[in-house]
Design a protein around this motif. Sequence first.
Motif, PDB file in Angstrom:
ATOM      1  N   ALA A 179      27.680  41.495  48.346  1.00 20.45           N
ATOM      2  CA  ALA A 179      27.646  42.696  49.274  1.00 20.45           C
ATOM      3  C   ALA A 179      29.173  42.358  50.317  1.00 20.45           C
ATOM      4  O   ALA A 179      29.881  43.260  50.220  1.00 20.45           O
ATOM      5  CB  ALA A 179      26.849  42.936  49.677  1.00 20.45           C
ATOM      6  N   GLU A 180      29.525  41.475  50.213  1.00 28.29           N
ATOM      7  CA  GLU A 180      30.532  40.576  51.382  1.00 28.29           C
ATOM      8  C   GLU A 180      32.034  41.882  50.732  1.00 28.29           C
ATOM      9  O   GLU A 180      32.497  42.384  51.388  1.00 28.29           O
ATOM     10  CB  GLU A 180      29.864  39.358  51.843  1.00 28.29           C
ATOM     11  N   LEU A 181      32.285  41.223  49.507  1.00 28.44           N
ATOM     12  CA  LEU A 181      33.667  41.231  48.843  1.00 28.44           C
ATOM     13  C   LEU A 181      33.584  42.621  48.638  1.00 28.44           C
ATOM     14  O   LEU A 181      34.642  43.449  48.491  1.00 28.44           O
ATOM     15  CB  LEU A 181      33.741  40.505  47.385  1.00 28.44           C
ATOM     16  N   ARG A 182      32.673  43.464  48.373  1.00 33.89           N
ATOM     17  CA  ARG A 182      32.596  45.047  48.231  1.00 33.89           C
ATOM     18  C   ARG A 182      33.186  45.657  49.091  1.00 33.89           C
ATOM     19  O   ARG A 182      33.798  46.219  49.480  1.00 33.89           O
ATOM     20  CB  ARG A 182      30.959  46.188  47.836  1.00 33.89           C
ATOM     21  N   GLU A 183      32.648  44.893  50.575  1.00 37.40           N
ATOM     22  CA  GLU A 183      33.407  45.497  51.915  1.00 37.40           C
ATOM     23  C   GLU A 183      35.182  45.023  52.268  1.00 37.40           C
ATOM     24  O   GLU A 183      35.486  46.372  53.460  1.00 37.40           O
ATOM     25  CB  GLU A 183      32.304  45.498  52.773  1.00 37.40           C
ATOM     26  N   LEU A 184      35.262  44.206  51.640  1.00 38.49           N
ATOM     27  CA  LEU A 184      36.549  43.451  51.793  1.00 38.49           C
ATOM     28  C   LEU A 184      37.522  44.207  51.007  1.00 38.49           C
ATOM     29  O   LEU A 184      38.526  43.489  51.182  1.00 38.49           O
ATOM     30  CB  LEU A 184      36.461  42.479  51.737  1.00 38.49           C
ATOM     31  N   VAL A 185      37.345  44.036  49.526  1.00 37.77           N
ATOM     32  CA  VAL A 185      38.070  44.059  48.413  1.00 37.77           C
ATOM     33  C   VAL A 185      37.557  45.202  47.530  1.00 37.77           C
ATOM     34  O   VAL A 185      36.890  45.527  48.462  1.00 37.77           O
ATOM     35  CB  VAL A 185      38.590  42.879  48.046  1.00 37.77           C
ATOM     36  N   GLU A 186      38.517  45.400  45.932  1.00 34.78           N
ATOM     37  CA  GLU A 186      38.332  45.693  45.855  1.00 34.78           C
ATOM     38  C   GLU A 186      38.336  45.165  43.785  1.00 34.78           C
ATOM     39  O   GLU A 186      39.273  44.439  44.134  1.00 34.78           O
ATOM     40  CB  GLU A 186      39.648  47.217  45.077  1.00 34.78           C
ATOM     41  N   VAL A 187      37.365  44.365  44.262  1.00 35.60           N
ATOM     42  CA  VAL A 187      36.872  43.737  42.638  1.00 35.60           C
ATOM     43  C   VAL A 187      37.045  44.852  41.296  1.00 35.60           C
ATOM     44  O   VAL A 187      36.347  46.186  41.326  1.00 35.60           O
ATOM     45  CB  VAL A 187      36.026  43.169  42.871  1.00 35.60           C
ATOM     46  N   HIS A 188      37.850  44.555  40.797  1.00 36.09           N
ATOM     47  CA  HIS A 188      38.693  45.491  39.201  1.00 36.09           C
ATOM     48  C   HIS A 188      37.328  44.721  38.356  1.00 36.09           C
ATOM     49  O   HIS A 188      37.265  46.002  37.618  1.00 36.09           O
ATOM     50  CB  HIS A 188      39.468  44.980  38.478  1.00 36.09           C
ATOM     51  N   ALA A 189      36.680  43.999  37.682  1.00 35.40           N
ATOM     52  CA  ALA A 189      35.884  43.666  37.002  1.00 35.40           C
ATOM     53  C   ALA A 189      35.239  41.858  37.499  1.00 35.40           C
ATOM     54  O   ALA A 189      35.045  41.158  38.333  1.00 35.40           O
ATOM     55  CB  ALA A 189      36.851  43.145  35.636  1.00 35.40           C
ATOM     56  N   ALA A 190      33.907  42.275  36.434  1.00 34.12           N
ATOM     57  CA  ALA A 190      32.921  41.260  37.166  1.00 34.12           C
ATOM     58  C   ALA A 190      32.226  40.628  35.694  1.00 34.12           C
ATOM     59  O   ALA A 190      31.540  41.414  34.913  1.00 34.12           O
ATOM     60  CB  ALA A 190      32.510  40.863  38.659  1.00 34.12           C
ATOM     61  N   ILE A 191      31.417  39.512  35.996  1.00 29.33           N
ATOM     62  CA  ILE A 191      30.462  38.760  34.546  1.00 29.33           C
ATOM     63  C   ILE A 191      30.233  38.013  35.379  1.00 29.33           C
ATOM     64  O   ILE A 191      30.817  36.909  36.323  1.00 29.33           O
ATOM     65  CB  ILE A 191      31.243  38.544  33.814  1.00 29.33           C
ATOM     66  N   ASP A 192      28.838  37.894  35.104  1.00 28.99           N
ATOM     67  CA  ASP A 192      27.643  36.455  36.008  1.00 28.99           C
ATOM     68  C   ASP A 192      28.312  35.446  34.075  1.00 28.99           C
ATOM     69  O   ASP A 192      28.075  35.679  33.487  1.00 28.99           O
ATOM     70  CB  ASP A 192      26.705  36.395  36.235  1.00 28.99           C
ATOM     71  N   ILE A 193      28.099  33.971  34.912  1.00 29.28           N
ATOM     72  CA  ILE A 193      28.295  32.518  34.401  1.00 29.28           C
ATOM     73  C   ILE A 193      26.833  32.582  34.112  1.00 29.28           C
ATOM     74  O   ILE A 193      26.512  31.553  34.374  1.00 29.28           O
ATOM     75  CB  ILE A 193      28.550  31.704  34.533  1.00 29.28           C
ATOM     76  N   SER A 194      26.331  33.029  33.327  1.00 26.78           N
ATOM     77  CA  SER A 194      24.810  32.736  31.423  1.00 26.78           C
ATOM     78  C   SER A 194      25.201  31.931  31.058  1.00 26.78           C
ATOM     79  O   SER A 194      24.387  31.012  30.578  1.00 26.78           O
ATOM     80  CB  SER A 194      24.211  33.847  31.741  1.00 26.78           C
ATOM     81  N   ASP A 195      26.241  31.779  30.024  1.00 19.32           N
ATOM     82  CA  ASP A 195      26.234  31.054  28.383  1.00 19.32           C
ATOM     83  C   ASP A 195      26.980  30.200  29.325  1.00 19.32           C
ATOM     84  O   ASP A 195      27.580  29.612  27.581  1.00 19.32           O
ATOM     85  CB  ASP A 195      26.346  32.332  27.378  1.00 19.32           C
ATOM     86  N   GLY A 196      28.054  29.966  29.631  1.00 16.19           N
ATOM     87  CA  GLY A 196      29.460  29.286  29.920  1.00 16.19           C
ATOM     88  C   GLY A 196      30.159  29.846  30.912  1.00 16.19           C
ATOM     89  O   GLY A 196      30.753  31.020  29.849  1.00 16.19           O
ATOM     90  N   LEU A 197      31.763  29.265  31.840  1.00 19.75           N
ATOM     91  CA  LEU A 197      32.586  29.820  32.176  1.00 19.75           C
ATOM     92  C   LEU A 197      32.951  30.414  31.546  1.00 19.75           C
ATOM     93  O   LEU A 197      34.323  31.564  30.999  1.00 19.75           O
ATOM     94  CB  LEU A 197      32.916  28.477  33.330  1.00 19.75           C
ATOM     95  N   SER A 198      34.187  30.194  29.992  1.00 19.12           N
ATOM     96  CA  SER A 198      34.963  30.248  29.267  1.00 19.12           C
ATOM     97  C   SER A 198      34.486  31.175  28.405  1.00 19.12           C
ATOM     98  O   SER A 198      34.963  32.085  28.224  1.00 19.12           O
ATOM     99  CB  SER A 198      35.420  29.214  28.583  1.00 19.12           C
TER     100      SER A 198
END
Length: 300
Positions: A179-198
């Motif tokens: 929520a803080e980032l949405r107000e601050l910057v424009e995020v182009h893409a995102a994913i959460d780490i459920s199966d491993g960073l790489s």
Amino acid sequence: MEQSFLAYLRGRCRSLPQVAVGIGDDAAVITPDSGALIACTDQIIDGVDFVSAEHALADAGYKAMAINLSDIAAMGAVARSALVTLALPKQKATQIAGQVYEGILEAAEEFQVAIAGGDLSTYDGPLSITITLLGHVPVGSAWLRSGAKEQDAVLVTGNVGGSILGRHLRPVPRVALAAELRELVEVHAAIDISDGLSLDLDRLCAASGVGIEFDTASIPIHDDAILLAEQTGRSPFEHAWSDGEDFELILTMSQADADLALQSSCGYELTQIGKTIGRTGLWKREGTKLVRLSPQGYMH
């Protein structure tokens, strides 16, 4: 069992946010928020995602909520209500349901999510917890895996690796940071780490048609990865690279926005680990050459 448990549940949910019509009717009535509806669902099963003989059932309930909240955060959305389905072993079903719900309700209160309804059933099988989470995001502004652009900065929240030492049961969904980032910057893409960073980063890159040049030395390794490495003989970096269930976020944005985010009040939770490039895949630079890295993690 069901009617008495529902009466208990209605009482326990009084302090939570409410929907127009919730627990006790044939279906919930939910007044839509302005914006686009966001929905996600996850199931966790005894013996696969937790072990009831070793782990508190309240922790399993909390996890079931938290992993859905992490998906909501990865979309840049706000969670509003949840539908909860429990498939319970026949023995001690009511007791098990009550313990699981203590964790679910704890997470619901912490993140202000209404319990809108769900289902209870018993059978000859292991405990299964399924939660469907509903939220909203401004129309056309959901963060997707497919939105990364060449020369984006790639950031990760928190620290990664070694979650099996206990963090996998009590992950911290990054909804406030999103929520803080949405107000601050424009995020182009995102994913959460459920199966491993790489592995999850490789999925984001594939969806966006880009690759990443890693600064591997900057990957934030959790202390748990260091402790786990002492037991497994693998390096802390290997655990950070491939361990699943961190439930942190990977984000891409312009370098200017990344600099702003890193300098802001939320900067202590963010680390830049590389930049996107036109050559697909995961890469690290060795001198003047790019060396390809293999994604690793949990494959369903």
